[in-house]
Motif scaffolding. Structure first.
Motif, PDB file in Angstrom:
ATOM      1  N   ARG A  26      32.553  -5.896  12.972  1.00 18.58           N
ATOM      2  CA  ARG A  26      31.160  -6.083  13.375  1.00 18.58           C
ATOM      3  C   ARG A  26      31.053  -6.233  14.891  1.00 18.58           C
ATOM      4  NH1 ARG A  26      28.941  -4.889   8.522  1.00 18.58           N
ATOM      5  NH2 ARG A  26      29.432  -6.402   6.897  1.00 18.58           N
ATOM      6  N   ASP A  66      34.305 -10.349   4.508  1.00 21.32           N
ATOM      7  CA  ASP A  66      33.121 -10.023   5.302  1.00 21.32           C
ATOM      8  C   ASP A  66      32.913 -11.106   6.344  1.00 21.32           C
ATOM      9  OD1 ASP A  66      30.947  -8.540   6.119  1.00 21.32           O
ATOM     10  OD2 ASP A  66      29.579  -9.298   4.590  1.00 21.32           O
ATOM     11  N   GLN A  68      29.790 -12.086   9.710  1.00 20.60           N
ATOM     12  CA  GLN A  68      28.563 -11.713  10.396  1.00 20.60           C
ATOM     13  C   GLN A  68      28.342 -12.660  11.557  1.00 20.60           C
ATOM     14  OE1 GLN A  68      26.407  -9.019  11.142  1.00 20.60           O
ATOM     15  NE2 GLN A  68      26.471  -8.888   8.899  1.00 20.60           N
ATOM     16  N   THR A 108      30.108 -10.903   0.578  1.00 23.59           N
ATOM     17  CA  THR A 108      29.185 -10.545   1.645  1.00 23.59           C
ATOM     18  C   THR A 108      28.525 -11.776   2.248  1.00 23.59           C
ATOM     19  OG1 THR A 108      27.216  -9.180   2.133  1.00 23.59           O
ATOM     20  CG2 THR A 108      27.331 -10.199  -0.056  1.00 23.59           C
ATOM     21  N   GLY A 110      25.464 -12.889   5.573  1.00 21.90           N
ATOM     22  CA  GLY A 110      24.535 -12.414   6.594  1.00 21.90           C
ATOM     23  C   GLY A 110      23.666 -13.526   7.123  1.00 21.90           C
ATOM     24  N   PHE A 118      21.832 -18.631   6.785  1.00 19.90           N
ATOM     25  CA  PHE A 118      22.769 -17.572   6.443  1.00 19.90           C
ATOM     26  C   PHE A 118      22.975 -17.603   4.935  1.00 19.90           C
ATOM     27  CE2 PHE A 118      25.241 -21.289   7.517  1.00 19.90           C
ATOM     28  CZ  PHE A 118      26.346 -21.296   6.684  1.00 19.90           C
ATOM     29  N   THR A 152      26.510  -6.926  -1.485  1.00 23.94           N
ATOM     30  CA  THR A 152      25.987  -6.732  -0.132  1.00 23.94           C
ATOM     31  C   THR A 152      24.678  -7.477   0.031  1.00 23.94           C
ATOM     32  OG1 THR A 152      25.399  -5.031   1.522  1.00 23.94           O
ATOM     33  CG2 THR A 152      24.712  -4.633  -0.751  1.00 23.94           C
ATOM     34  N   ALA A 154      21.480  -8.223   3.342  1.00 25.83           N
ATOM     35  CA  ALA A 154      21.039  -8.013   4.721  1.00 25.83           C
ATOM     36  C   ALA A 154      19.626  -8.556   4.875  1.00 25.83           C
ATOM     37  CB  ALA A 154      21.077  -6.529   5.082  1.00 25.83           C
ATOM     38  N   GLU A 234      31.012   0.286   3.784  1.00 27.74           N
ATOM     39  CA  GLU A 234      29.738   0.066   4.443  1.00 27.74           C
ATOM     40  C   GLU A 234      29.036   1.380   4.779  1.00 27.74           C
ATOM     41  OE1 GLU A 234      28.237  -2.838   5.378  1.00 27.74           O
ATOM     42  OE2 GLU A 234      29.791  -4.174   4.639  1.00 27.74           O
TER      43      GLU A 234
END
Length: 299
Positions: A26, A66, A68, A108, A110, A118, A152, A154, A234
């Motif tokens: 990332r 993962d 972020q 995952t 985010g 988050f 996933t 987002a 991804e």
């Protein structure tokens, strides 16, 4: 029409050092640094312009799956096979808190755009939402609509997108407390918002990316050619929005014109599965990671 220079084709830097598969890569929000995490349980921070490794973060007991970076760049969250969510302070390189509660591996993670929250999604079929400003290790909310692994998630300004192996894409309105669900027909492995939040790009285990209209769930386009049948990979939009991008299980990176889906370009990038692709926030550059242990910055 495609914009010139929006497809990075030249290998600028190869970042090496991870032992085993690199599962995630990332950029931070200004693109000056990138973070990578892998099978070796390590997270590494790199300078994007030089490829220099800045620091290693250690704390996970098993594979990092993962991570972020918060939009304000002060913190990042990481998750993995050890069922823990770690929140890190970038400046001090220390763990701020470790959030426990998930019953299986966490796929995952985010951040919300204002960095206040988050969220993490797990094989245990739940999404758990955490307060970034609180010392509490308990989630502020738990979502249980998925009937299979959550793969996933987002955020945009007001909503959170989640995808699951049950084939559903779910969008939660965080202000109104409402949820909408659309069935794709195949296990979902990745998802991304367009820059204007009007479209959602979904990757699935049927060798297909799908572009949906957020307002009504209409399928706008689909993209094929890459290999995606067994592993989570991804997908993303280019910075200009002219292309959609995905890794492939044969080590290639695929670029499609967002309007003319048949106009695809393929770049052989790695010797094994391309696990993650991420587009630079301000430049025509792409970050890719692979199960072959390498990370490449393309320009």
């Amino acid at each position: 029409m495609s914009q010139p220079g929006s497809i990075p084709r030249t290998k600028a830097l190869t970042l090496t050092g991870h032992k085993g598969a690199v599962n995630v890569a990332r950029f931070n929000s200004d693109g000056k640094y990138c973070l990578t995490g892998g099978q070796d349980r390590q997270i590494r921070l790199w300078k994007v312009d030089t490829g220099e490794k800045v620091v290693e973060f250690e704390g996970h007991a098993r594979d990092v799956l993962d991570l972020q970076v918060s939009p304000d760049n002060s913190r990042f969250a990481s998750v993995g096979n050890d069922r823990a969510v770690f929140l890190w302070d970038v400046a001090t390189q220390r763990i701020i808190k470790k959030c426990d509660g998930h019953l299986h591996r966490i796929n995952t993670v985010g951040f919300s755009p204002n960095s206040a929250l988050f969220a993490s999604g797990s094989l245990d079929k739940t999404v758990r939402i955490w307060d970034n400003r609180s010392n509490s290790r308990r989630p502020v909310q738990q979502l249980e609509e998925a009937t299979d692994s959550v793969t996933t998630l987002a955020f945009n300004d007001t909503e959170m997108l989640t995808g699951s192996a049950d084939g559903f894409v779910r969008v939660y309105d965080m202000r109104q407390g409402q949820m909408t669900a659309d069935f794709t027909g195949s296990p979902v492995t990745s998802g991304a918002w367009s820059a204007d939040n009007r479209c959602i790009l979904i990757g699935a285990l049927d060798h297909t990316l799908r572009l949906f209209d957020r307002s009504n769930g209409t399928l706008l386009n689909h993209y094929e050619g890459h290999q995606s049948s067994q592993f989570k990979m991804e997908c993303c939009f280019s910075r200009s929005g002219a292309h959609v991008i995905s890794g492939s299980e044969d080590g290639a990176i695929w670029f499609w014109d967002i309007l003319e889906a048949s106009r695809a370009q393929r770049v052989l990038a790695h010797s094994s599965i391309v696990t993650c692709v991420a587009y630079h926030p301000t430049e025509s550059a792409l970050l890719s990671s692979s199960s072959d242990g390498s990370v490449i910055i393309w320009r």
